[in-house]
Design a protein around this motif. Structure first.
Motif: not given
Length: 442
Positions: A442, A255-256, A258, A291, A124, A293
């Protein structure tokens, strides 16, 4: 006279205690974890070997006693039904020194991987991948970022209250502050999640611009191998080792992320002192299959969004436990060309019993002539290749030994499954509990 006698007795007592603690039976008693996981239907034995330490359990199916003292030194469990059974170790059959639990549960079934994947992680902010000196206009070297306490693995969140999303934006802010003679206030996120503010003055580079001595990236991408996934939940585990920044060995703050399908276009073989690599090709936002996690000590994990096909295993196989890993032959599944999974023979050379969770639980040696001719041994991109032994998926390839690329390390599948929420840390159970844990995250 009495003083010398007491001193002699003290020395004898010390030698006696050291002999006990150094004995193989004593070390065996403390080599087991507090909870020993065993799959239902498996015979499991605990053997201390010598009656310095004896072993007791009311649920043992058979007991072997040593001729010296008639003390039980070996207990065998016929683990037919799930349950938790107490096991106690006693010094000379009298003094309890340790209690553990034998936990018997139904095996988790997983689908083997071997698929080549592209791994994309985004932070991020801007991830600090390294520090570099700034060669100033007067010929000296300056380290503004390093002197301010910024380290590889940190994430730059904002500069002078402006969020930064690209290297170009950071360069513009730094140069503007330098030309105006202003100090920079840099908000940094540390790997433990804490936020700290650093103040530093840009230094004019010999080319005329201003810099602070940082090497940054807004994303990381690389090639690895999918290890396994659970069919019902589609929870997967891959790589087998942590993704870290540069030489910091600290986890990338993610942040994310995949994973996408990757195609192996070629191989740069490993040589002594020079690890090779798979030459994988993928497009970051194309052919996504899941994705990410978590990025943990035993690899990455997440949820697949599509079904995958394995040419060698059309049905799930049991997830192996660390105590089921033995020295001897095994096989790995990996992709060395295009998207075609192949199987190759290996030898498990040693198993680190009692080891803590890490990417190094056992050592392997590549024995397959074809794989050796293609890759020279273990190469980068092979990390995560599933290791299968005696019909169980027991682990994954994680590292190569630089001085002997035919050999390397593997991590246990159970550790990967725990990090992937397929198996909770507290035991060996079904994916339903894992999904509950995931929902809480989550």
């Amino acid at each position: 006279m009495g003083h010398k006698k007491n001193e002699t007795l003290g020395i004898i007592l010390c030698i006696f205690v050291v002999a006990i603690v150094s004995s193989s039976s004593f070390r065996t008693a403390f080599s087991f974890p507090d909870a020993i996981s065993v799959a239902a239907g498996e015979l499991f034995a605990i053997d201390t070997g010598f009656p310095v330490v004896s072993v007791y359990s009311p649920r043992a199916s058979s007991v072997e006693r040593h001729p010296i003292g008639n003390l039980p030194t070996k207990v065998v469990f016929d683990a037919e039904e799930p349950g938790s059974f107490p096991v106690e170790f006693r010094l000379f059959g009298l003094i309890p020194i340790r209690r553990v639990s034998l936990v018997v549960e139904e095996p988790v079934m997983v689908m083997p991987g071997g698929h080549s994947i592209g791994v994309i992680l985004r932070s991020h902010g801007l991830v600090v991948t390294g520090l570099a000196p700034v060669e100033s206009i007067d010929g000296r070297q300056a380290w503004p970022a390093k002197n301010a306490g910024i380290e590889a693995g940190d994430v730059i969140i904002s500069v002078s209250d402006q969020k930064v999303k690209s290297r170009e934006q950071l360069s513009v802010l730094v140069d503007a502050a330098g030309r105006s003679g202003s100090w920079l206030s840099v908000l940094v996120e540390k790997p433990d999640g804490s936020m700290v503010s650093k103040v530093l003055m840009p230094v004019q580079h010999k080319d005329g611009g201003f810099r602070i001595g940082l090497v940054v990236r807004d994303s990381l991408a690389g090639v690895g191998t999918l290890t396994f996934y659970e069919e019902n939940s589609r929870l997967y585990a891959a790589l087998g080792h942590l993704i870290s920044e540069g030489d910091s060995r600290r986890p990338l703050i993610m942040k994310e992320g995949h994973i996408v399908r990757s195609t192996i276009a070629g191989v740069q073989p490993s040589k002594k002192g020079q690890p090779g690599e798979f030459l994988g090709m993928f497009v970051e936002d194309h052919d996504e299959i899941g994705n990410i996690i978590k990025n943990g000590p035993c690899g990455i994990s997440g949820i697949l969004n599509t079904s995958l096909v394995n040419p060698f295993y059309s049905e799930a196989i049991p997830l192996g436990l660390p105590n089921q890993v033995v020295k001897g032959p095994a096989e790995i599944l990996t992709t060395v060309s295009d998207r075609r999974i192949e199987r190759f023979s290996i030898e498990i050379e040693s198993v680190f019993s009692g080891a803590g969770v890490s990417s190094k639980g056992f050592t392997v040696r590549i024995t397959d002539p074809k794989l050796l001719s293609l890759t020279g041994g273990i190469v980068q991109g092979m990390s995560g290749s599933p290791v299968i032994q005696n019909g169980r998926l027991i682990g994954a390839i994680t590292h190569v030994l630089v001085n002997d690329p035919t050999r390397g390390y593997g991590t246990f599948a159970l550790w990967m499954a725990q990090e992937a929420y397929i198996v909770p840390d507290s035991g060996y159970t079904s994916y339903k509990a894992a999904v509950k844990i995931l929902e809480e995250q989550e």
